[in-house]
Design a protein around this motif. Structure first.
Motif, PDB file in Angstrom:
ATOM      1  N   ARG A 163       0.824  -1.203   0.000  1.00 32.66           N
ATOM      2  CA  ARG A 163       0.000   0.000   0.000  1.00 32.66           C
ATOM      3  C   ARG A 163       0.861   1.257   0.000  1.00 32.66           C
ATOM      4  O   ARG A 163       0.545   2.242  -0.667  1.00 32.66           O
ATOM      5  CB  ARG A 163      -0.936  -0.012   1.207  1.00 32.66           C
ATOM      6  CG  ARG A 163      -2.158  -0.926   1.006  1.00 32.66           C
ATOM      7  CD  ARG A 163      -3.007  -0.980   2.246  1.00 32.66           C
ATOM      8  NE  ARG A 163      -2.420  -1.882   3.234  1.00 32.66           N
ATOM      9  CZ  ARG A 163      -2.609  -1.791   4.539  1.00 32.66           C
ATOM     10  NH1 ARG A 163      -3.326  -0.800   5.038  1.00 32.66           N
ATOM     11  NH2 ARG A 163      -2.080  -2.671   5.362  1.00 32.66           N
ATOM     12  N   GLY A 164       1.980   1.195   0.738  1.00 34.05           N
ATOM     13  CA  GLY A 164       2.902   2.327   0.727  1.00 34.05           C
ATOM     14  C   GLY A 164       3.519   2.530  -0.642  1.00 34.05           C
ATOM     15  O   GLY A 164       3.691   3.671  -1.103  1.00 34.05           O
ATOM     16  N   ARG A 167       1.001   4.297  -2.829  1.00 29.38           N
ATOM     17  CA  ARG A 167       0.935   5.739  -2.541  1.00 29.38           C
ATOM     18  C   ARG A 167       2.151   6.469  -3.103  1.00 29.38           C
ATOM     19  O   ARG A 167       2.050   7.584  -3.606  1.00 29.38           O
ATOM     20  CB  ARG A 167       0.824   5.947  -1.023  1.00 29.38           C
ATOM     21  CG  ARG A 167      -0.478   5.429  -0.426  1.00 29.38           C
ATOM     22  CD  ARG A 167      -0.575   5.780   1.049  1.00 29.38           C
ATOM     23  NE  ARG A 167      -1.796   5.213   1.632  1.00 29.38           N
ATOM     24  CZ  ARG A 167      -1.855   4.148   2.416  1.00 29.38           C
ATOM     25  NH1 ARG A 167      -0.728   3.511   2.724  1.00 29.38           N
ATOM     26  NH2 ARG A 167      -2.992   3.713   2.886  1.00 29.38           N
ATOM     27  N   TRP A 168       3.326   5.819  -3.010  1.00 26.84           N
ATOM     28  CA  TRP A 168       4.550   6.423  -3.549  1.00 26.84           C
ATOM     29  C   TRP A 168       4.438   6.581  -5.066  1.00 26.84           C
ATOM     30  O   TRP A 168       4.850   7.604  -5.631  1.00 26.84           O
ATOM     31  CB  TRP A 168       5.743   5.543  -3.196  1.00 26.84           C
ATOM     32  CG  TRP A 168       7.052   6.072  -3.708  1.00 26.84           C
ATOM     33  CD1 TRP A 168       7.864   7.007  -3.131  1.00 26.84           C
ATOM     34  CD2 TRP A 168       7.708   5.687  -4.930  1.00 26.84           C
ATOM     35  NE1 TRP A 168       8.978   7.222  -3.898  1.00 26.84           N
ATOM     36  CE2 TRP A 168       8.907   6.432  -5.023  1.00 26.84           C
ATOM     37  CE3 TRP A 168       7.392   4.774  -5.935  1.00 26.84           C
ATOM     38  CZ2 TRP A 168       9.783   6.293  -6.087  1.00 26.84           C
ATOM     39  CZ3 TRP A 168       8.265   4.636  -7.012  1.00 26.84           C
ATOM     40  CH2 TRP A 168       9.449   5.396  -7.067  1.00 26.84           C
ATOM     41  N   LEU A 170       1.822   7.163  -6.639  1.00 24.72           N
ATOM     42  CA  LEU A 170       0.895   8.264  -6.893  1.00 24.72           C
ATOM     43  C   LEU A 170       1.461   9.612  -6.469  1.00 24.72           C
ATOM     44  O   LEU A 170       0.765  10.627  -6.536  1.00 24.72           O
ATOM     45  CB  LEU A 170      -0.431   8.001  -6.161  1.00 24.72           C
ATOM     46  CG  LEU A 170      -1.265   6.840  -6.701  1.00 24.72           C
ATOM     47  CD1 LEU A 170      -2.448   6.571  -5.781  1.00 24.72           C
ATOM     48  CD2 LEU A 170      -1.745   7.135  -8.123  1.00 24.72           C
ATOM     49  N   GLU A 172       2.683  10.407  -3.375  1.00 24.25           N
ATOM     50  CA  GLU A 172       2.657  10.684  -1.941  1.00 24.25           C
ATOM     51  C   GLU A 172       3.980  10.263  -1.328  1.00 24.25           C
ATOM     52  O   GLU A 172       4.523   9.220  -1.672  1.00 24.25           O
ATOM     53  CB  GLU A 172       1.496   9.928  -1.270  1.00 24.25           C
ATOM     54  CG  GLU A 172       0.128  10.346  -1.781  1.00 24.25           C
ATOM     55  CD  GLU A 172      -0.985   9.592  -1.088  1.00 24.25           C
ATOM     56  OE1 GLU A 172      -0.771   9.108   0.055  1.00 24.25           O
ATOM     57  OE2 GLU A 172      -2.076   9.470  -1.681  1.00 24.25           O
ATOM     58  N   ARG A 174       4.967   9.513   2.044  1.00 25.42           N
ATOM     59  CA  ARG A 174       4.845   9.167   3.453  1.00 25.42           C
ATOM     60  C   ARG A 174       6.040   8.343   3.884  1.00 25.42           C
ATOM     61  O   ARG A 174       6.647   7.615   3.088  1.00 25.42           O
ATOM     62  CB  ARG A 174       3.563   8.374   3.706  1.00 25.42           C
ATOM     63  CG  ARG A 174       2.282   9.115   3.318  1.00 25.42           C
ATOM     64  CD  ARG A 174       1.063   8.316   3.724  1.00 25.42           C
ATOM     65  NE  ARG A 174      -0.160   8.899   3.215  1.00 25.42           N
ATOM     66  CZ  ARG A 174      -1.369   8.423   3.484  1.00 25.42           C
ATOM     67  NH1 ARG A 174      -1.488   7.339   4.259  1.00 25.42           N
ATOM     68  NH2 ARG A 174      -2.446   9.004   2.984  1.00 25.42           N
ATOM     69  N   TRP A 177       6.859   3.122   5.194  1.00 25.07           N
ATOM     70  CA  TRP A 177       6.370   1.923   4.517  1.00 25.07           C
ATOM     71  C   TRP A 177       7.503   0.993   4.091  1.00 25.07           C
ATOM     72  O   TRP A 177       7.331  -0.232   4.063  1.00 25.07           O
ATOM     73  CB  TRP A 177       5.499   2.296   3.326  1.00 25.07           C
ATOM     74  CG  TRP A 177       6.164   3.122   2.267  1.00 25.07           C
ATOM     75  CD1 TRP A 177       6.314   4.472   2.260  1.00 25.07           C
ATOM     76  CD2 TRP A 177       6.765   2.647   1.052  1.00 25.07           C
ATOM     77  NE1 TRP A 177       6.967   4.884   1.125  1.00 25.07           N
ATOM     78  CE2 TRP A 177       7.247   3.778   0.361  1.00 25.07           C
ATOM     79  CE3 TRP A 177       6.933   1.382   0.489  1.00 25.07           C
ATOM     80  CZ2 TRP A 177       7.906   3.677  -0.857  1.00 25.07           C
ATOM     81  CZ3 TRP A 177       7.568   1.273  -0.734  1.00 25.07           C
ATOM     82  CH2 TRP A 177       8.054   2.408  -1.398  1.00 25.07           C
TER      83      TRP A 177
END
Length: 234
Positions: A163-164, A167-168, A170, A172, A174, A177
């Motif tokens: 999931r991380g 997001r990366w 896309l 993002e 964060r 992860w």
């Protein structure tokens, strides 16, 4: 009265401590995951049953029920229930030990060595002792700097990593992860070691798991008390 921005800003000393608390915590996670992987591989190869991978035992339980295999169904129900009991016992021992890793890991070491010493002809008690130990192991570390980690299972770690990664992709950015691969890598490496040990020693290879648990317990004495409080379940 709200604090001023300058009073809430992290100091360099605080950031340094935060970084080292994370590094030490993740090193502990990696080491304990090696222990879990080693023990699971030894138990699986010696008995055909998973010691820490209860997702696998749950699937096997469902298949046994569908096949009408009452003997295997009862055995797997006992294994899964024992793992749950081990997790509960881990919390109790952790609290009684003042949320320090040493008492917990010494209990785990004792269980694993007892399992290794058990006569091979009556294998189930040894298997149950190892499963209790793996359930208890999850109380050793629950999070590191706010990041959840698992020790005796890696499906959650791979899911959080995936999931991380999504997001990366896309855009993002964060944090945290990537470290989810640490318990996976530790468990994988431990399973390789455990498989090699079981080839030569059989179920008595659990003596090595017990020794590792004891050594990690002694090494945990070097971890500051306040850091251990942050790692272990409340």
């Amino acid at each position: 009265m709200l604090p001023s921005p300058s009073s809430t800003r992290a100091t360099p000393g605080h950031l340094h401590t935060h970084k080292w608390r994370g590094r030490i915590g993740l090193s502990l996670v990696a080491s304990l995951s090696v222990l879990a992987g080693m023990t699971d591989a030894i138990g699986f190869m010696a008995s055909g049953d998973f010691v820490s991978f209860m997702s696998g035992n749950t699937t096997r339980l469902a298949v046994a029920i569908s096949d009408g295999d009452l003997g295997l169904t009862l055995r797997l129900v006992i294994l899964v229930a024992t793992f749950v009991a081990g997790n509960a016992l881990g919390i109790v021992v952790s609290r009684l030990g003042g949320r320090r890793a040493l008492p917990l890991l010494l209990c785990i070491a004792t269980l694993l060595c007892g399992a290794a010493a058990w006569p091979y002809e009556t294998q189930l008690p040894a298997l149950l002792a190892a499963i209790i130990a793996m359930g208890m192991l999850n109380a050793a570390v629950e999070e590191v700097n706010g990041l959840p980690v698992g020790l005796t299972y890696v499906t959650g770690a791979l899911s959080r990593f995936g999931r991380g990664l999504g997001r990366w992709m896309l855009g993002e950015r964060r944090n945290g992860w990537r470290v989810q691969l640490i318990p996976w890598a530790g468990m994988f490496a431990g399973a390789v070691i455990g498989a090699l040990l079981e080839h030569h020693l059989g179920l008595k290879a659990l003596f090595v798991s017990g020794l590792l648990a004891g050594v990690l317990g002694l090494l945990s004495l070097k971890i500051p008390r306040r850091w251990q409080l942050g790692y272990m379940p409340r």
